[in-house]
Design an enzyme around this catalytic site. Structure first.
Site, short mmCIF file in Angstrom:
data_model
loop_
_atom_site.label_atom_id
_atom_site.label_comp_id
_atom_site.label_asym_id
_atom_site.label_seq_id
_atom_site.Cartn_x
_atom_site.Cartn_y
_atom_site.Cartn_z
N CYS A 41 0.59 -1.12 0.08
CA CYS A 41 -0.06 0.06 0.03
C CYS A 41 1.01 1.35 -0.05
O CYS A 41 2.20 1.28 0.18
CB CYS A 41 -1.03 -0.03 1.18
N ASP A 440 21.27 35.17 -13.71
CA ASP A 440 19.79 35.66 -14.03
C ASP A 440 19.57 36.98 -13.30
O ASP A 440 19.80 37.37 -12.06
CB ASP A 440 18.79 34.60 -13.49
#
Length: 479
Positions: A41, A440
């Protein structure tokens, strides 16, 4: 640049606490198998929690299957976000899992996987068995079973066609695997899905349409990652819909191993709805894996928040936008060439891009595949771009998701790609979590606006520097 993490499935006490709490944050990070029932599970399974002495924990569904367990049909343990380890780690096991999830074993076999990773088949099998509890064939088999279940439940394909579309070599192998993994037959799986009201896709004949739910670990800053992609969208290749400033849908075409495709992604509170149009259903798993990477849906936002939220300068940004994601890429060569081309990529796509067949809403604005490296190499583009496109077309440069970050970076630099662009490619193509894009402009503005001393602060952001950069860029755009 990348880092390794302790294997959570080896910490049985921590795993059992997560199972007892039914904590969905751990879904996909390990598998719980119950000795008394023979079922495995997800950690958040709603069934009665078994006694601690009756459970075992595994890193993958394949490992549980290899030990004789079958999947729980109540919690569907394969229908969860993937392990964040495959993005955080740069080791052989993680890189192999990224390629297996993309369907490489179905296309090229274990020899092809080993060749892409630069290891012998024996070495690869030994490492994967030690790290993941199963060898490459077992891992690929679990992947095929998941793809088959999706096709059984979500498409109208005859089951024989489902078998081959999911990558099985025979109908017998398909039937045996479904019985072993799900303890039922393919026809019973389909009948059960129809009783639950699952939507079936289009019948065969032309492109097949499927509508899927893509899970993620909350919180998820859907608007942030969708705005990033929308701000760089190429008309025809991509499309965006908005409502009162919020992005309600983002779509893009996909150049897949067996043909073209298109995906439309719409955020929902607990999942992302994904409408897919595929020319060849063998590309289902590749398409799903690529759009998950595009939105970084397998990330562990709690781990990012714990680290970055501890920095006083970033804490307000983290609290304002929890669950920030790294913008990924659906194709390494495309991302690299688009970056190098800049604004010219839009014109080139319109002139050279292959058309995709007309589709119904919401896929109808997606009309064009981005050009191949070979098409760009033959076009009148900048000589450096032409040379790199030719290198990709010839195979001497191969920016795929299974690459080692350091090796790919060195290869990019050797082909005259500058360092900032190389780092940007690693972050987006590989999902590398620990790259700070200081070149950046928005990131630089964010550093200035927040008064951050990078020398001091950046060490504390590891291994999530890429995510810190996204917060800095957000601050920089406001400054």
């Amino acid at each position: 640049m990348a880092t390794t993490t302790a294997a959570i499935w080896r910490d049985t006490e921590r795993c059992y606490r997560a199972v007892t709490a039914r904590d969905p944050r751990f879904d996909g990070q390990f598998i719980m198998a119950v000795r008394t029932t023979g079922i495995y599970c997800r950690p958040s399974c709603p069934a009665l929690t078994p006694k601690a002495q009756n459970v075992r924990f595994y890193p993958t569904s394949a490992a549980a299957q290899a030990n004789g367990y079958r999947a729980c049909r109540r919690c569907l343990p394969d229908a969860v976000p993937g392990s964040p380890d495959w993005n955080i780690r740069a080791d052989l096991a993680a890189r192999a899992m990224r390629l297996i999830s993309d369907g490489l074993v179905e296309r090229e076999g274990v020899p092809g996987l080993a060749k892409r990773l630069g290891y012998s088949e024996r070495q690869l099998g030994r490492v994967l068995t030690a790290e993941l509890g199963a060898g490459p064939l077992a891992l690929a088999r679990a992947h095929r079973a998941h793809s088959a279940r999706l096709l059984i439940e979500m498409s109208g394909l005859p089951l024989t066609d489902v078998a081959f579309a999911a990558g099985f070599s025979s109908v017998r192998q398909f039937n045996e695997t479904i019985r072993e993994v799900f303890a039922t037959t393919p026809s019973q799986l389909r009948a059960a899905s129809l009783r639950r009201g699952r939507r079936k896709g289009d019948e065969p004949g032309g492109a097949t349409r499927l509508s899927l739910r893509l899970p993620f670990r909350a919180p998820f800053d859907a608007q942030g990652v969708l705005r990033y992609h929308a701000s760089r969208a190429i008309p025809g290749v991509e499309a965006v819909t908005e409502d009162e400033g919020d992005i309600t849908g983002y779509g893009r075409t996909l150049r897949l191993p067996h043909g073209g495709g298109a995906a439309w992604l719409a955020p929902r509170p607990d999942h992302v709805r994904c409408d897919l149009g595929l020319a060849d259903l063998r590309d289902l798993s590749s398409a799903v894996t690529r759009v998950r990477r595009l939105l970084d849906l397998d990330a562990d936002p709690e781990a990012v928040t714990r680290t970055l939220g501890a920095d006083p300068a970033l804490a307000p940004l983290v609290a304002e936008a929890p669950g920030i994601r790294l913008p990924g890429a659906v194709d390494g060569p495309e991302l690299l060439l688009r970056t190098l081309l800049g604004p010219a990529a839009t014109t080139l796509a319109a002139d050279l891009g292959d058309p995709v067949p007309p589709a119904d809403p919401p896929l109808d604005p997606l009309t064009t595949l981005f050009p191949t490296p070979a098409q760009i190499a033959d076009a009148g583009v900048d000589p450096q771009v032409k040379a790199i496109a030719a290198a990709i077309a010839h195979g001497s440069l191969d920016p795929h998701v299974g690459r080692d970050p350091a090796e790919l970076r060195a290869e990019l630099l050797a082909h005259s790609v500058d360092a900032p662009t190389a780092d940007y490619v690693l972050m987006r193509v590989l999902g590398a979590p620990d790259i700070l894009l200081t070149a950046d402009v928005s990131v630089s503005h964010g550093v200035t606006a927040l008064g951050i001393d990078l020398t001091e602060s950046a060490r504390g952001w590891q291994p999530w520097s890429s995510y810190a950069g996204m917060y800095l860029a957000r601050a920089g755009k406001r400054a």
